[in-house]
Enzyme design. Structure first.
Site, mmCIF file in Angstrom:
data_model
loop_
_atom_site.group_PDB
_atom_site.id
_atom_site.type_symbol
_atom_site.label_atom_id
_atom_site.label_comp_id
_atom_site.label_asym_id
_atom_site.label_seq_id
_atom_site.Cartn_x
_atom_site.Cartn_y
_atom_site.Cartn_z
ATOM 1 N N ASP A 268 3.340 -3.809 -17.639
ATOM 2 C CA ASP A 268 1.933 -3.492 -17.847
ATOM 3 C C ASP A 268 1.692 -3.540 -19.359
ATOM 4 O O ASP A 268 2.631 -3.343 -20.142
ATOM 5 C CB ASP A 268 1.647 -2.098 -17.280
ATOM 6 N N LYS A 269 0.461 -3.801 -19.782
ATOM 7 C CA LYS A 269 0.201 -3.902 -21.221
ATOM 8 C C LYS A 269 -0.082 -2.532 -21.844
ATOM 9 O O LYS A 269 0.680 -2.049 -22.676
ATOM 10 C CB LYS A 269 -0.983 -4.843 -21.495
ATOM 11 N N THR A 270 -1.167 -1.914 -21.418
ATOM 12 C CA THR A 270 -1.642 -0.696 -22.081
ATOM 13 C C THR A 270 -0.711 0.482 -21.836
ATOM 14 O O THR A 270 -0.453 0.854 -20.695
ATOM 15 C CB THR A 270 -3.060 -0.335 -21.598
ATOM 16 N N ASP B 196 2.913 2.363 -16.312
ATOM 17 C CA ASP B 196 2.710 3.803 -16.500
ATOM 18 C C ASP B 196 1.463 4.354 -15.818
ATOM 19 O O ASP B 196 1.221 5.554 -15.889
ATOM 20 C CB ASP B 196 2.627 4.126 -17.996
ATOM 21 N N ASP C 295 -0.655 0.669 -11.611
ATOM 22 C CA ASP C 295 0.636 -0.032 -11.579
ATOM 23 C C ASP C 295 1.438 0.289 -10.318
ATOM 24 O O ASP C 295 2.440 -0.370 -10.038
ATOM 25 C CB ASP C 295 1.486 0.352 -12.803
#
Length: 688
Positions: free
Chosen positions: A383-385, A579, A583
């Site tokens: 995941d990015k953020t 997180d 997700d």
């Protein structure tokens, strides 16, 4: 009592004791479940101190047996004989047989009851045959008895089990240290603002406790007065002290720095972070892996092979020599040397060590099979953020299509004030810095993969992303917004009654550890993928900075899971690291799901592994730990199985024509030695 007075309380508390017992119980259960999964429960109840005691008492009794046995006469030519010598030899041997041999005899009875014969049955058969045969020779016939071999066999077996128990307990040291982290009592702040030292089990959620400098935090909580630095190394693996201030959460068992703080208790006992960590590690150690199941089957098979080999050896030797004594000797040696002790320990000891190492380094294994699967991963999806980026957003640009910037931020903040996402926090913080009054928002609802909506002053507002606008308002000129996105910023648009009135751009710094993580994956010949709900331009920008192999953007939660399925259908084994709530489907779909420790409870519950330090770089340690664990498992399996393949024919006497014959005592030494080598090999496991 004031804040600087020291506590004199020595109370013990139930929560503390229960967590300690959980650590002890886990070690006992792990040994029963894994160390000798096929062995009797009665044997497993004996801790290493009991084996030590039985070993030394039996060893002392073995000394007079040596001087009275046929072996001494054969070796020295000196026969020690006096009235009652045979009875003394018999009595001493009987004491050793029943006292020293009891753990093995009890284990055999349990195995027979459960119709699951294994190692304890083999050992018991060997000592029973040796005892009965020697008794018969002593009182009813002539020839050489085996009381000396019987005594030394039991001594060596007890010594081997004692050493093995120490190895198992050493493997659980990290877990036991966790179980001992809590203090015995707490400094409770009473309603009269006085300090009272009370046993920890009396502390309840919502109460305020005082924590002095250098003391352990007694319960999970939130600081309500003071600021300090907390050492959480034993819990998270993070060696440096972490700065804490009012509002910061603290974990039971961590160590306070040099400042006095007051903490509001948020969780105690089984609900505490420490207790949950112990349970996670304990559960992971109890779960059986594919390799361990293989070793269990091999150990069971070996029992029947050894039994058949023992009977066959006796028959052949008696047929060739007509010597009952030597035939029994050979059969007993085969039964002893073929005990699947090392095979039964080969995998569980490695697992115990690996789960302890993972806990020490801030990796909490919820599903142990994940530890075995991590080495097989081809691609790691992030995941990015909050995973690849810091998740600490800063509002950088404001564009108001109608009205003023303050009016735009005021509406944004009214809606986002009810959300906990980092983007929401940054917008609310901007409103506070501008000293803008907060308006009430009603019917605020999150829109999955899009944003949120709600009513402010009678109008319906929506906060949406770029993809939503492209799908529903494609006629808008988004040139400037796309320019922000090209700079790696996240753009959120505000709609009033489905008309855009402005947007904001928010920047999120890429984690330095994320760069090291992607680089490390490539060195391990693994590919990296990014799955994000953010815009394509933002995703591509971050992907380019990090050197990510695959970038998938503008995804809904279900899209992330479907993307992982797509890659897995192409024969790629995928690990997902994330997180957030969005997700969770992807974490559940991936071969291995990894949650960043600072994430949501939903993500934690779905994941197989939790990174308590919130550092994506720990994924590299997980993969290396998985590889090293598997390597040690295979080494131990080959040693344990290979030893038996070579030792059984040797014990049966295939080299007897060359003058090489093993006694039962030598067989016991070799069998115990193989067990000790397997245990030491597991303890030597290290991961960089």
């Amino acid at each position: 009592m004031n804040e600087n007075q020291h506590s004199g309380s020595t109370h013990q508390h139930e929560d503390h004791t229960s967590i300690k017992q959980q650590g002890h119980q886990n070690m006992s259960e792990r040994h029963q479940h894994g160390g000798h999964h096929d062995s009797g429960a009665d044997h497993m109840a004996h801790h290493h101190g009991d084996f030590k005691k039985r070993f030394f008492i039996s060893l002392i009794l073995t000394v007079p047996i040596f001087f009275l046995s046929s072996m001494t006469t054969m070796l020295t030519g000196i026969e020690i004989d006096f009235p009652g010598a045979d009875w003394l030899l018999f009595i001493l041997s009987t004491v050793i047989f029943f006292y020293g041999g009891w753990p093995f005899l009890a284990g055999m009875m349990t195995e027979v009851k459960t119709k699951n014969p294994a190692m304890m049955t083999l050992i018991s058969l060997a000592i029973v045959v040796a005892y009965l045969y020697s008794t018969a020779i002593l009182f009813f016939s002539t020839g050489m008895n085996y009381f000396w071999e019987l005594a030394t066999l039991i001594d060596i077996m007890l010594l081997g089990h004692w050493i093995e128990m120490r190895a198992v307990m050493k493997a659980g040291d990290a877990l036991q240290k966790m179980a001992e982290l809590l203090p015995g009592d707490a400094h409770l702040i009473t309603e009269q603002d006085e300090i009272e030292d009370v046993p920890l089990q009396e502390i309840k959620k919502g109460q305020i406790v005082l924590v002095k400098e250098g003391e352990k935090i007694p319960a999970d909580g939130r600081i309500v007065r003071g600021s300090t630095h907390i050492n959480e190394a034993m819990l998270t693996g993070e060696s440096k002290a972490v700065a804490k201030e009012v509002g910061s959460e603290v974990i039971a068992g961590s160590i306070n720095g040099n400042q006095v703080v007051r903490v509001e208790v948020t969780a105690t006992g089984e609900d505490s972070y420490l207790s949950q960590v112990i349970k996670l590690v304990s559960d992971a150690q109890k779960e059986k892996s594919r390799t361990e199941t293989l070793s269990d089957k091999a150990a069971k098979l070996l029992f029947y092979v050894a039994l058949a080999a023992g009977v066959l050896t006796f028959a052949i030797w008696f047929w060739l020599s007509s010597d009952w004594s030597e035939a029994v000797n050979r059969a007993v040696t085969v039964l002893i040397i073929a005990c699947p002790h090392a095979l039964g320990l080969a995998i569980p000891l490695v697992v115990a060590k690996s789960t302890s190492l993972s806990a020490q380094n801030g990796l909490l294994i919820r599903r142990r099979m994940a530890l075995e699967d991590a080495r097989l991963i081809d691609t790691v999806a992030f995941d990015k953020t909050g995973t690849l980026t810091e998740g600490e957003f800063k509002l950088t640009d404001i564009v108001a299509e109608t009205g003023t910037e303050d009016e735009l931020i005021q509406i944004f903040a009214a809606l986002e004030n009810q959300m906990s996402h980092p983007i929401a926090t940054s917008i609310v913080q901007e409103a506070k810095s501008r000293a803008l009054p907060f308006q009430n928002a009603d019917q605020v609802t999150a829109i999955s993969g899009v944003g949120l909506e709600g009513k402010v002053s009678g109008d319906m507002y929506k906060i949406v992303n770029t993809r939503y606008l492209r799908q529903h308002m494609s006629n808008l000129d988004l040139t400037k917004a796309e320019q922000f996105a090209g700079e790696g910023k996240t753009v959120s648009f505000l709609l009033r009654n489905d008309q855009m009135i402005g947007y904001v751009a928010i920047a999120d710094e890429v984690r330095e550890t994320a760069k090291q993580t992607i680089s490390g994956l490539h060195k391990l010949h693994k590919k990296a993928m990014m799955l994000t709900g953010d815009s394509r331009k933002v995703a591509d920008k971050v992907g380019a900075i990090l050197g990510i192999d695959y970038v998938e953007a503008e995804l809904l939660p279900q899209d992330k899971a479907q993307t992982i399925q797509k890659y897995q259908r192409q024969n790629e084994t995928v690990m997902m690291v994330g997180d957030g709530v969005n997700d969770s489907p992807a974490l559940a779909t991936a071969k291995v799901g990894v949650a960043i420790g600072a994430g949501t409870d939903v993500a934690m519950e779905t994941a197989d592994v939790i990174l308590s330090k919130s550092n994506p770089k720990d994924v590299l340690y997980l993969i290396r730990l998985s590889k090293e664990t598997y390597r040690k498992m295979i080494q131990n399996l080959w040693w344990a199985a290979g030893y038996n393949i070579l030792a059984i024919p040797l014990a049966a006497g295939v080299l007897a024509p060359m003058g090489l014959i093993l006694s039962p005592a030598v067989g016991a030494v070799l069998m115990s030695l193989s067990t000790v080598i397997v245990a030491i090999n597991a303890q030597l496991m290290k991961v960089q």
